[in-house]
Motif scaffolding. Structure first.
Motif, PDB file in Angstrom:
ATOM      1  N   GLU A  97      39.305   0.247 -80.753  1.00 50.80           N
ATOM      2  CA  GLU A  97      38.068   1.016 -80.894  1.00 50.80           C
ATOM      3  C   GLU A  97      38.259   2.474 -80.477  1.00 50.80           C
ATOM      4  O   GLU A  97      37.667   3.360 -81.057  1.00 50.80           O
ATOM      5  CB  GLU A  97      36.969   0.366 -80.052  1.00 50.80           C
ATOM      6  N   THR A  98      39.116   2.729 -79.469  1.00 51.21           N
ATOM      7  CA  THR A  98      39.292   4.098 -79.002  1.00 51.21           C
ATOM      8  C   THR A  98      40.021   4.953 -80.031  1.00 51.21           C
ATOM      9  O   THR A  98      40.017   6.168 -79.930  1.00 51.21           O
ATOM     10  CB  THR A  98      40.080   4.118 -77.689  1.00 51.21           C
ATOM     11  N   GLU A  99      40.644   4.331 -81.033  1.00 43.83           N
ATOM     12  CA  GLU A  99      41.361   5.097 -82.037  1.00 43.83           C
ATOM     13  C   GLU A  99      40.429   5.683 -83.099  1.00 43.83           C
ATOM     14  O   GLU A  99      40.840   6.543 -83.848  1.00 43.83           O
ATOM     15  CB  GLU A  99      42.419   4.221 -82.710  1.00 43.83           C
ATOM     16  N   ILE A 100      39.189   5.209 -83.204  1.00 45.33           N
ATOM     17  CA  ILE A 100      38.255   5.735 -84.190  1.00 45.33           C
ATOM     18  C   ILE A 100      37.718   7.077 -83.700  1.00 45.33           C
ATOM     19  O   ILE A 100      37.157   7.165 -82.599  1.00 45.33           O
ATOM     20  CB  ILE A 100      37.094   4.756 -84.429  1.00 45.33           C
ATOM     21  N   PRO A 101      37.884   8.159 -84.465  1.00 45.20           N
ATOM     22  CA  PRO A 101      37.433   9.479 -84.008  1.00 45.20           C
ATOM     23  C   PRO A 101      35.922   9.514 -83.805  1.00 45.20           C
ATOM     24  O   PRO A 101      35.160   8.743 -84.396  1.00 45.20           O
ATOM     25  CB  PRO A 101      37.863  10.405 -85.148  1.00 45.20           C
ATOM     26  N   SER A 102      35.487  10.460 -82.996  1.00 51.82           N
ATOM     27  CA  SER A 102      34.063  10.591 -82.693  1.00 51.82           C
ATOM     28  C   SER A 102      33.348  11.548 -83.636  1.00 51.82           C
ATOM     29  O   SER A 102      32.123  11.547 -83.708  1.00 51.82           O
ATOM     30  CB  SER A 102      33.888  11.081 -81.250  1.00 51.82           C
ATOM     31  N   SER A 159      46.081  17.190 -91.261  1.00 47.75           N
ATOM     32  CA  SER A 159      45.472  16.088 -90.510  1.00 47.75           C
ATOM     33  C   SER A 159      43.961  16.233 -90.478  1.00 47.75           C
ATOM     34  O   SER A 159      43.435  17.355 -90.449  1.00 47.75           O
ATOM     35  CB  SER A 159      46.005  16.062 -89.074  1.00 47.75           C
ATOM     36  N   TYR A 160      43.270  15.090 -90.478  1.00 44.89           N
ATOM     37  CA  TYR A 160      41.814  15.109 -90.354  1.00 44.89           C
ATOM     38  C   TYR A 160      41.320  13.804 -89.762  1.00 44.89           C
ATOM     39  O   TYR A 160      42.019  12.772 -89.792  1.00 44.89           O
ATOM     40  CB  TYR A 160      41.138  15.394 -91.703  1.00 44.89           C
ATOM     41  N   ASP A 161      40.114  13.862 -89.196  1.00 48.28           N
ATOM     42  CA  ASP A 161      39.483  12.701 -88.558  1.00 48.28           C
ATOM     43  C   ASP A 161      38.252  12.277 -89.337  1.00 48.28           C
ATOM     44  O   ASP A 161      37.421  13.122 -89.720  1.00 48.28           O
ATOM     45  CB  ASP A 161      39.051  13.027 -87.120  1.00 48.28           C
TER      46      ASP A 161
END
Length: 416
Positions: free
Chosen positions: A320-325, A344-346
């Motif tokens: 879960e912590t890998e999903i960007p905010s 790169s992009y989130d």
């Protein structure tokens, strides 16, 4: 008038700049890598898994193309330093001076090394052993290297010398072979060094270091195969080895690819499956690469690094912590570049994504992404070509990300 038939070229591309995965020390999983043919001709390809050098590691690393990994006794899950003293029970080998090599020594069992079986080995005064080499010319290089001894096992590859108190012993047992160097000196006077190499009948190799007095940093530790095109550098010209250290080198082919060959029609895609398997792996980072050879005239060898992180704390919270905010578009790296750069992009949520490169006239040059993507961090590589596979000129380019109802724009410089 001249008549002719045009030949349309294929253009290989993947939106995955690097395959990254986290898994426990004993597990298996399947990952997909989508390969695109953005050209107008059929793409014929062959795929294989090979090694990848991601830079220096502290206490663990690998793999080479053959699948060797290494870990030392300083790591929590590494081997235990357990010195095997054979000075009273082993057989002494006559070695003297500098740049000398022994006669063949029986290992006691067939030992497999890079797919070949060996039953005899030679030891050199310069701190290495070989299954097939007579040459003792001294170099000091990263491995693999055509200038290094072939079929090489190098606990300390340095310019070493046997003095009056220097000894070499060996002992072959049912399931292991031990070779022990005692009181070996550097040609410039540093030392003495006492270390050993242990070969196991399952293919594992252990280097152990009892005492390294005044060791300088200009040595190499590692292995390489007979053709000098595959090897593993554990240390090269760095402050790494120390007293009471053990280094385990083991073979663990942890990733495979399927299919290994195929045809992708023009403007079509194909999913390659990577199978990752860990069996009692230590925690740490391990690298390999997916190498695709094709009839793309611009990129006959297309390489995608594979980064495996082994962590026994893998679970829901870590994923879960890998999903960007938030939505973010980062500056490309490197910039300026020639000819390849990474964008790169989130994505904080599943979105339809369009990533396009424009020239300063606002003309579309290259569409890198056009489709739905899951929420995560992405790294996309651009090789400096347009949608027709033609290399573009030096200059300033704009890359634009549209994701959901968001739009971001940045500039980059191609400098040839």
């Amino acid at each position: 008038n001249s008549n002719g038939k045009g030949i349309f070229s294929p253009d290989i591309y993947s939106a995955m700049d690097t395959v990254k995965h986290i898994m426990p020390g004993t597990d298996s999983t399947m990952l997909q890598v989508t390969i695109e043919n953005q050209g107008l001709g059929d793409l014929l390809f062959n795929a294989q898994i090979a090694g990848w050098d991601a830079g220096k590691n502290e206490g663990a690393g690998g793999s080479d193309t053959y699948g060797h990994m290494w870990i030392d006794s300083d790591e929590p899950n590494g081997p235990t330093f357990d010195w095997i003293d054979i000075r009273n029970s082993g057989t002494a080998v006559m070695l003297t001076g500098n740049n000398s090599i022994s006669n063949e020594i029986n290992i006691g069992f067939p030992f497999e090394f890079y797919g070949k079986s060996y039953e005899k080995i030679r030891a050199c005064t310069n701190g290495w052993l070989s299954f097939a080499t007579f040459s003792v010319a001294y170099n000091n290089l990263e491995l693999p290297s055509i200038l290094a001894p072939r079929t090489m096992l190098a606990p300390i590859w340095d310019d070493l010398i046997f003095q009056t108190d220097s000894k070499l012993y060996y002992k072959n047992e049912t399931s292991r072979f031990i070779g022990l160097y005692e009181n070996i000196y550097r040609l410039s006077g540093e030392g003495p060094y006492t270390f050993e190499i242990i070969l196991f009948d399952n293919g594992n190799i252990v280097f152990q270091y009892l005492e390294l007095n005044n060791l300088l940093d200009d040595y190499t530790t590692g292995i390489q195969n007979h053709d000098a095109d595959d090897g593993l550098t554990i240390a090269y010209n760095e402050n790494y080895l120390h007293d009471s250290l053990a280094v385990l080198i083991s073979k663990a082919t942890w990733v495979s690819v399927s299919p290994m060959s195929g045809l992708i029609p023009a403007q079509a895609t194909m999913d390659l499956e990577l199978k990752l398997v860990t069996r009692d792996f230590p925690e740490g980072d391990f690298w390999a690469s997916l190498q695709i050879q094709s009839n793309d005239p611009d990129e006959d060898l297309y390489i995608i690094p594979i980064h495996l992180t082994v962590s026994n704390t893998v679970g829901l919270e870590l994923v879960e912590t890998e999903i960007p905010s938030q939505f973010r578009l980062f500056q490309n790296m490197p910039n300026p570049f020639n000819p390849i750069t990474t964008i790169s992009y989130d994505l904080p949520e599943n979105s339809r994504v369009e990533l396009v490169i424009y020239n300063m006239l606002g003309q579309r040059v290259k569409t890198l992404v056009n489709g739905k993507q899951q929420a995560k961090h992405y790294e996309i590589r651009w090789n400096g070509t347009n949608d027709n596979g033609v290399k573009v000129a030096s200059g300033v380019y704009i890359y634009q990300l549209r994701a959901g109802n968001q739009m971001f724009t940045r500039k980059m410089i191609l400098m040839k």
